[in-house]
Design an enzyme around this catalytic site. Structure first.
Site, mmCIF file in Angstrom:
data_model
loop_
_atom_site.group_PDB
_atom_site.id
_atom_site.type_symbol
_atom_site.label_atom_id
_atom_site.label_comp_id
_atom_site.label_asym_id
_atom_site.label_seq_id
_atom_site.Cartn_x
_atom_site.Cartn_y
_atom_site.Cartn_z
ATOM 1 N N TRP A 81 -7.064 -9.782 1.470
ATOM 2 C CA TRP A 81 -6.437 -10.416 0.307
ATOM 3 C C TRP A 81 -5.737 -9.396 -0.605
ATOM 4 O O TRP A 81 -5.980 -9.328 -1.803
ATOM 5 C CB TRP A 81 -7.494 -11.188 -0.486
ATOM 6 C CG TRP A 81 -8.167 -12.312 0.238
ATOM 7 C CD1 TRP A 81 -8.194 -12.530 1.602
ATOM 8 C CD2 TRP A 81 -8.925 -13.383 -0.334
ATOM 9 N NE1 TRP A 81 -8.922 -13.648 1.888
ATOM 10 C CE2 TRP A 81 -9.384 -14.205 0.730
ATOM 11 C CE3 TRP A 81 -9.273 -13.718 -1.635
ATOM 12 C CZ2 TRP A 81 -10.162 -15.336 0.514
ATOM 13 C CZ3 TRP A 81 -10.045 -14.847 -1.852
ATOM 14 C CH2 TRP A 81 -10.483 -15.646 -0.792
ATOM 15 N N THR A 97 2.641 -8.156 8.891
ATOM 16 C CA THR A 97 1.687 -8.877 8.041
ATOM 17 C C THR A 97 1.992 -10.366 7.917
ATOM 18 O O THR A 97 1.262 -11.081 7.224
ATOM 19 C CB THR A 97 1.653 -8.262 6.632
ATOM 20 O OG1 THR A 97 2.966 -8.292 6.065
ATOM 21 C CG2 THR A 97 1.145 -6.825 6.683
ATOM 22 N N THR A 99 -7.819 -5.311 9.024
ATOM 23 C CA THR A 99 -7.937 -6.585 8.320
ATOM 24 C C THR A 99 -9.217 -7.338 8.649
ATOM 25 O O THR A 99 -9.809 -7.153 9.716
ATOM 26 C CB THR A 99 -6.737 -7.489 8.687
ATOM 27 O OG1 THR A 99 -6.896 -8.783 8.107
ATOM 28 C CG2 THR A 99 -6.635 -7.668 10.193
ATOM 29 N N ASP A 100 -9.598 -8.233 7.744
ATOM 30 C CA ASP A 100 -10.728 -9.130 7.983
ATOM 31 C C ASP A 100 -10.421 -10.149 9.066
ATOM 32 O O ASP A 100 -11.328 -10.803 9.592
ATOM 33 C CB ASP A 100 -11.082 -9.857 6.685
ATOM 34 C CG ASP A 100 -9.944 -10.744 6.195
ATOM 35 O OD1 ASP A 100 -10.039 -11.983 6.348
ATOM 36 O OD2 ASP A 100 -8.958 -10.215 5.666
ATOM 37 N N TYR A 133 -2.222 -12.831 14.869
ATOM 38 C CA TYR A 133 -2.250 -11.688 13.949
ATOM 39 C C TYR A 133 -3.545 -10.905 14.106
ATOM 40 O O TYR A 133 -3.535 -9.677 14.249
ATOM 41 C CB TYR A 133 -2.087 -12.179 12.511
ATOM 42 C CG TYR A 133 -2.338 -11.115 11.468
ATOM 43 C CD1 TYR A 133 -1.443 -10.058 11.294
ATOM 44 C CD2 TYR A 133 -3.477 -11.157 10.664
ATOM 45 C CE1 TYR A 133 -1.676 -9.079 10.337
ATOM 46 C CE2 TYR A 133 -3.711 -10.186 9.704
ATOM 47 C CZ TYR A 133 -2.813 -9.143 9.558
ATOM 48 O OH TYR A 133 -3.057 -8.173 8.613
ATOM 49 N N VAL A 138 0.832 -1.206 0.000
ATOM 50 C CA VAL A 138 0.000 0.000 0.000
ATOM 51 C C VAL A 138 0.867 1.257 0.000
ATOM 52 O O VAL A 138 0.577 2.226 -0.711
ATOM 53 C CB VAL A 138 -0.959 -0.011 1.201
ATOM 54 C CG1 VAL A 138 -1.741 1.298 1.283
ATOM 55 C CG2 VAL A 138 -1.933 -1.187 1.090
#
Length: 278
Positions: A143, A55, A94-95, A118, A9
């Site tokens: 993703w 990550t 994040t999901d 995480y 990103v």
């Protein structure tokens, strides 16, 4: 000001906003939250985007304490500094804060229940950002892929050139998200928040929802590779960290609040494949 310089990103943000100040680990290491906050106070930027994170999902299981400093304590310290200065703070989450049960897309207000280290570290960051009390945007995504760094698309392209067939899980569902689209969303939201728009917790992922196996098949097709994708169950591909089976995200609130629609990951994939094969 952007925390992060070489990640997916952050790289896309640099392409779009080269005038921004990008802080890498050499200047602001997220293992030192106080230093991150001090950098914000010293520069007094118009807005801060945190595009840096731990990550490595599986490695977080072995070192949750370090992951929690990077993903939890550092964003909280940044958010407090921004709140004190009265500037917007935008943070990528994040999901993985969800358990991944069911089939319905998760809404921002749905209960969280991370499956592993995480997800817990990222949830701690979200809680710290909210507790700081300033103007903030928590953007949960899923993703992520691009032509930079390590990600699923690049792995599939490499293996697809080397092998006749690949086993890919077909029972995890979600929305692949181009890092370029995340960068666009963050910059748009930052500008709107600087003009007074409220922030909050929002979701942003690519459309349409798919599976890793179908995503892999699309990668092979767009790249013109003949590698066959054999669909397997998550149980047949054990990893140190449990993966959510349902990573679908309801992104309607973000579109309503900021006029930012879900990106079509197929278009983003075509652009990434083109960049990687030029």
């Amino acid at each position: 000001m952007v925390f992060g310089r070489t990640g997916q990103v952050a790289t896309e943000l640099a392409r779009r906003a080269p005038e921004a100040r990008f802080l890498g680990r050499d200047v602001a290491d997220l293992m030192d939250p106080a230093a991150c906050a001090a950098a914000i106070r010293a520069q007094r930027p118009d807005a801060v985007i945190n595009a840096a994170a731990w990550t490595a999902v599986d490695k977080a299981e072995a070192d949750e304490a370090a992951a929690t400093v990077v993903n939890g304590e550092a964003p909280a310290a940044m958010a407090r500094a921004c709140a004190d200065l009265g500037i917007p703070f935008l943070h990528v989450s994040t999901d993985y804060v969800f358990a991944g049960e069911g089939e319905a897309p998760f809404r921002p207000e749905d209960p969280v229940a991370p499956l592993g280290a995480y997800g817990r570290s990222k949830l701690k960051g979200e809680e710290g950002v909210r507790a700081a009390g300033g103007a903030h945007l928590i953007l949960r995504t899923s993703w992520v892929f691009s032509a930079h760094g390590a990600n699923f698309v690049k792995t599939m392209l490499r293996l697809g050139r080397e092998r006749e067939a690949l086993n890919v899980v077909a029972d995890q569902h979600g929305g692949p998200t181009p890092a370029a689209a995340i960068a666009d969303a963050l910059l748009s939201a930052a500008a709107q928040m600087a003009a007074g728009a409220p922030g909050g917790t929002h979701h942003f992922s690519g459309a349409p929802d798919t599976t890793w196996a179908d995503f892999a098949a699309a990668i092979m097709e767009q790249a013109g590779l003949s590698c066959r994708i054999d669909r397997i169950a998550t149980a047949d591909y054990p990893t140190p960290a449990r993966r959510p089976l349902n990573s679908r995200l309801d992104c309607s609130a973000l579109e309503a609040a900021f006029a930012i629609p879900r990106p079509d990951w197929r278009q983003g994939l075509a652009e990434v494949v083109k960049e990687l094969t030029v």
